[in-house]
Design an enzyme around this catalytic site. Structure first.
Site, PDB file in Angstrom:
ATOM      1  N   ASP A 216      33.142  45.448  33.085  1.00  0.00           N
ATOM      2  CA  ASP A 216      32.542  46.576  33.004  1.00  0.00           C
ATOM      3  C   ASP A 216      31.599  46.984  34.071  1.00  0.00           C
ATOM      4  O   ASP A 216      30.821  46.159  34.723  1.00  0.00           O
ATOM      5  CB  ASP A 216      31.735  46.511  31.664  1.00  0.00           C
ATOM      6  CG  ASP A 216      31.032  47.782  31.163  1.00  0.00           C
ATOM      7  OD1 ASP A 216      31.617  48.766  30.851  1.00  0.00           O
ATOM      8  OD2 ASP A 216      29.708  47.588  31.214  1.00  0.00           O
ATOM      9  N   GLU A 265      41.682  29.155  38.848  1.00  0.00           N
ATOM     10  CA  GLU A 265      41.734  27.650  38.629  1.00  0.00           C
ATOM     11  C   GLU A 265      42.825  27.457  37.487  1.00  0.00           C
ATOM     12  O   GLU A 265      43.250  26.271  37.196  1.00  0.00           O
ATOM     13  CB  GLU A 265      40.385  27.280  37.791  1.00  0.00           C
ATOM     14  CG  GLU A 265      39.347  27.275  39.095  1.00  0.00           C
ATOM     15  CD  GLU A 265      38.013  27.024  38.253  1.00  0.00           C
ATOM     16  OE1 GLU A 265      36.754  27.032  39.123  1.00  0.00           O
ATOM     17  OE2 GLU A 265      37.931  26.808  37.021  1.00  0.00           O
TER      18      GLU A 265
END
Length: 569
Positions: A216, A265
């Site tokens: 956002d 990751e």
């Protein structure tokens, strides 16, 4: 088939369905949609044919801004369920071969966030206040805000606090920055604790199986807070060099490079898309680089009139730029922040944003709208968009052809814009009204008495009223998404000649064609169009209004006004 963990590029041409949780489905009858309600409708979503769901915030919140004021980024609002409910929803989605994207709101927290409450209780200059933007005011006694910066929801972007500690305890003291509602204080992204805490949040939801994130207000995180603060009397970004004091500053990209390291990751890496309202596309695309978020919304089609010239030029530009950035393009017509596109297209041609606001303020009474034309254009625009390379973002209820609920009574409105503009801008509640699932059940099958009132006409557009009905908007979306998954091709297209400036025609590498007549009258189809291969029409039945069989020459068949055809290879 369950989600494949090896598909790392699923997002590049995905159909993503945005869910505004409070308005989707209510499982416990309290009038507010919830996570179990979403899980209960997973079969509907799977049958629709979407690839992923995107959840607007479901975190604990006082709902000062519909959930975008977040109290706790790593929990579920108890009114919407629990973390166990979230896990169950993700498991159900994955079992239905549907990915899950969640909203992250990094520009600001709620004023109920533990950090902000600690900041209010601390003295000026304290470590607790350093996580936000607290400044002394101007004037003889600090009675004036530190700058002229406006809030997106109306009024100023600064609020003065009563000090609870320090030499001015009990008196008015510093001001804090909030680019949105007063209840949404902006984080200080120069603070290392803020950066690391959001890394923790990304890992928290990724570890729970989330496949991606929508970011956002991604372009607003970094501000130039050097004193004296520079003037910023308008909310638009007026410069394209990264030096605007509030938006799209160059330093924001270091933040998202850090986020990409976290997202990478995981195997496969988590997807992300930036909500960055940046008017300069070369700068917007920085957010979409592979070293950052990977995608950024383009809102060009959302803001464009229904026009052959506009749609083609926007598609050409956005596809070129996406290729240059290494991203795939994104397409969107409606979301939780804008008037639904069937209503926008129903307004008189040439209507401006101010005209739209005036129409809402008049409860949709003036100017007169042509709803049939609005829906016809919306369906044609949707099929034009769903054929394009890139990701398609759909907003809940658009598959039902829902219009804006423009006549919500003032007593029902909850958007902070309505209050902060002193009842002069109606805001976004009209696109957030809870969905109609059934034409005959109480509250149209949503659940309890909805938190926003549903209009009577919702019944005719309810899911049960359209299910299995040939030519209905719901069945058009189902057919389009089904064909889209079968016909999906490389992320390129070829623009083809047409016989009218009101017609746009393109072909994907596998031979799939899309033809749209943007004009108000039927238009001749090119001579080489094989009508026996028309599989879908936005006008209803695939060949409605155009005859059948092979076209033997130009002019022997026409495409109806404001209609899109899909032609299989």
């Amino acid at each position: 088939m369950p989600v494949s963990p090896s598909d790392s590029l699923w997002w590049r041409q995905a159909a993503v369905y945005q869910i505004y949780p409070r308005s989707f489905a209510d499982s416990n009858g309290d009038g507010m949609g919830d996570l179990p309600g979403i899980t209960s409708r997973m079969a509907y979503l799977s049958a629709l044919g979407i690839d992923a769901i995107w959840l607007s915030p479901f975190y604990p919140s006082a709902l000062a801004d519909g959930g975008y004021d977040v109290d706790d980024y790593r929990n579920v609002d108890p009114r919407l369920g629990s973390l166990d409910d979230f896990d169950a929803m993700v498991a159900a989605a994955h079992a239905a071969d549907t990915r899950v994207i969640v909203d992250v709101v990094p520009n600001h927290s709620s004023n109920q966030h533990e950090w902000f409450k600690a900041a209010l209780a601390a003295a000026p200059g304290s470590p607790e206040r350093a996580r936000y933007h607290f400044l002394d005011g101007l004037g003889d006694d600090g009675e004036l805000p530190p700058s002229d910066w406006p809030s997106h929801f109306g009024g100023g972007a600064w609020t003065r606090v009563v000090e609870q500690a320090g030499p001015r305890a009990g008196s008015l003291g510093q001001w804090y920055l909030h680019l949105f509602a007063t209840e949404q204080p902006d984080f200080n992204w120069d603070h290392p604790e803020v950066r690391e805490d959001f890394h923790t949040t990304l890992r928290f939801w990724s570890d729970r199986g989330v496949d991606g994130f929508r970011i956002d207000v991604a372009h607003a995180l970094v501000k130039d807070m050097s004193l004296p603060l520079r003037s910023k009397p308008v909310l638009e970004i007026l410069v394209d060099d990264g030096t605007d004091p509030l938006f799209d500053r160059d330093a924001v990209h270091e933040i998202f490079e850090g986020w990409r390291s976290v997202l990478n990751e995981y195997n496969p890496p988590k997807a992300a898309v930036a909500e960055a309202w940046v008017p300069f596309t070369d700068r917007r695309l920085k957010y979409a680089r592979p070293t950052e978020l990977g995608q950024a919304f383009n809102f060009d089609l959302l803001q464009a009139p229904f026009s052959a010239v506009e749609f083609r030029s926007i598609a050409e530009k956005c596809l070129f730029e996406a290729t240059a950035s290494g991203a795939s393009s994104t397409w969107v017509f409606s979301n939780h922040d804008v008037v639904r596109h069937p209503s926008r297209y129903a307004l008189p041609d040439g209507s401006t944003r101010d005209d739209l606001e005036a129409w809402l303020l008049a409860d949709g009474a003036t100017p007169a709208v042509d709803l049939a034309r609005g829906l016809r254009r919306a369906r044609a625009a949707t099929l034009f968009m769903l054929g394009l390379p890139g990701s398609a973002y759909l907003y809940q209820g658009e598959e039902l052809g829902l219009f804006e609920a423009a006549d919500l009574p003032a007593s029902a409105l909850q958007d902070p814009t309505w209050f902060r503009t002193l009842n002069t801008v109606k805001g976004r509640d009209g696109c957030r009204v809870p969905l109609p699932w059934s034409a005959v059940e109480p509250n149209f099958g949503f659940g309890g008495t909805p938190w926003l009132p549903q209009p009577v006409w919702f019944g005719s557009l309810a899911a049960t009223a359209q299910d299995g009905v040939a030519g209905s908007t719901l069945e058009m979306y189902r057919s389009a998404l089904s064909w889209r998954s079968k016909l999906q091709a490389e992320e390129t297209l070829e623009w083809l000649a047409s016989l009218s400036p009101e017609m746009v025609r393109y072909r994907r590498p596998n031979g799939w064609e899309v033809i749209t007549n943007f004009g108000a009258t039927p238009t001749q189809l090119p001579h080489d169009v094989d009508l026996s291969k028309v599989v879908l029409s936005s006008g209803g039945n695939a060949t409605a209004g155009i005859g059948a069989g092979r076209v033997s020459g130009a002019g022997s068949a026409t495409i109806p006004a404001e209609t899109t055809l899909w032609i299989a290879p």
